[in-house]
Design an enzyme around this catalytic site. Structure first.
Site, PDB file in Angstrom:
ATOM      1  N   ARG A 188       0.822  -1.203   0.000  1.00 55.60           N
ATOM      2  CA  ARG A 188       0.000   0.000   0.000  1.00 55.60           C
ATOM      3  C   ARG A 188       0.864   1.265   0.000  1.00 55.60           C
ATOM      4  O   ARG A 188       0.505   2.267  -0.627  1.00 55.60           O
ATOM      5  CB  ARG A 188      -0.942   0.038   1.220  1.00 55.60           C
ATOM      6  CG  ARG A 188      -2.035  -1.030   1.244  1.00 55.60           C
ATOM      7  CD  ARG A 188      -2.868  -1.045  -0.025  1.00 55.60           C
ATOM      8  NE  ARG A 188      -3.956  -1.976  -0.086  1.00 55.60           N
ATOM      9  CZ  ARG A 188      -3.895  -3.300  -0.041  1.00 55.60           C
ATOM     10  NH1 ARG A 188      -2.761  -3.915   0.163  1.00 55.60           N
ATOM     11  NH2 ARG A 188      -4.985  -4.028  -0.184  1.00 55.60           N
ATOM     12  N   GLU A 240       1.801   1.737  -3.388  1.00 53.32           N
ATOM     13  CA  GLU A 240       0.626   2.211  -4.117  1.00 53.32           C
ATOM     14  C   GLU A 240       0.429   3.717  -3.904  1.00 53.32           C
ATOM     15  O   GLU A 240       0.130   4.454  -4.851  1.00 53.32           O
ATOM     16  CB  GLU A 240      -0.609   1.445  -3.635  1.00 53.32           C
ATOM     17  CG  GLU A 240      -1.889   1.839  -4.327  1.00 53.32           C
ATOM     18  CD  GLU A 240      -3.088   1.056  -3.803  1.00 53.32           C
ATOM     19  OE1 GLU A 240      -4.005   0.836  -4.607  1.00 53.32           O
ATOM     20  OE2 GLU A 240      -3.115   0.682  -2.608  1.00 53.32           O
ATOM     21  N   SER A 260      16.092  14.477  -0.510  1.00 48.18           N
ATOM     22  CA  SER A 260      17.137  13.555  -0.092  1.00 48.18           C
ATOM     23  C   SER A 260      16.536  12.396   0.692  1.00 48.18           C
ATOM     24  O   SER A 260      15.639  12.584   1.505  1.00 48.18           O
ATOM     25  CB  SER A 260      18.159  14.274   0.790  1.00 48.18           C
ATOM     26  OG  SER A 260      19.097  13.351   1.309  1.00 48.18           O
TER      27      SER A 260
END
Length: 160
Positions: A96, A99, A122
């Site tokens: 997830r 995602e 960074s």
């Protein structure tokens, strides 16, 4: 010879030092320490420490020593954290998170460029924290990323 694909559990548990990591986690639990409490004792971020104890971070020797002392373990056991790990994931929560980055990453990139110029965030000069916020409609996960804004390098011949 055909190779069977690994299950998620096998993939996540294939860590090179699985026995040592299990010993470290067992000692943490026996001491009654949460990851956050152990992180406070060691003087590091709780998310980073948890990741390290799951075999996903390189741990400098000075912190290995502090972890060993806090848990009553030998450096032989905890010292494996000082090896550079192979990192990987297939867990549903980790999926997830990927995602979220796949969905919102392009928008985040555009906003970084819009507000900070054509730079990058960074992942070395970086902080992260995770909390759970109680909510009557369902508890919320709060993830805070704090990375230094870096300009793109102009080294080499352009376009490269």
């Amino acid at each position: 010879m055909s190779m069977m694909p690994m299950s998620n559990a096998d993939y996540l548990e294939r860590v090179q030092y699985a026995e040592e990591l299990a010993s470290i986690d067992k000692a943490r639990k026996e001491k009654g320490l949460t990851f956050e409490a152990l992180a406070e004792k060691v003087g590091v971020n709780k998310v980073w420490l948890t990741s390290a104890l799951k075999g996903q971070q390189w741990v400098p020797e000075e912190y290995c020593t502090k972890i060993a002392e806090a848990l009553g373990l030998t450096m032989e056991t905890v010292g494996v954290l000082n090896n550079h790990p192979y990192k990987g994931n297939t867990d549903p929560i980790l999926y997830r998170l990927h995602e979220v980055l796949d969905t919102y990453g392009p928008a985040i990139k555009e906003i970084i460029h819009e507000k900070g110029g054509n730079g990058i965030m960074s992942a070395i000069d970086f902080g992260i924290d995770v909390d759970i916020q109680k909510d009557p409609k369902g508890d919320r996960v709060i993830i805070t990323w704090n990375g230094k804004l870096l300009p793109y390098s102009k080294q080499g011949k352009y376009p490269w």
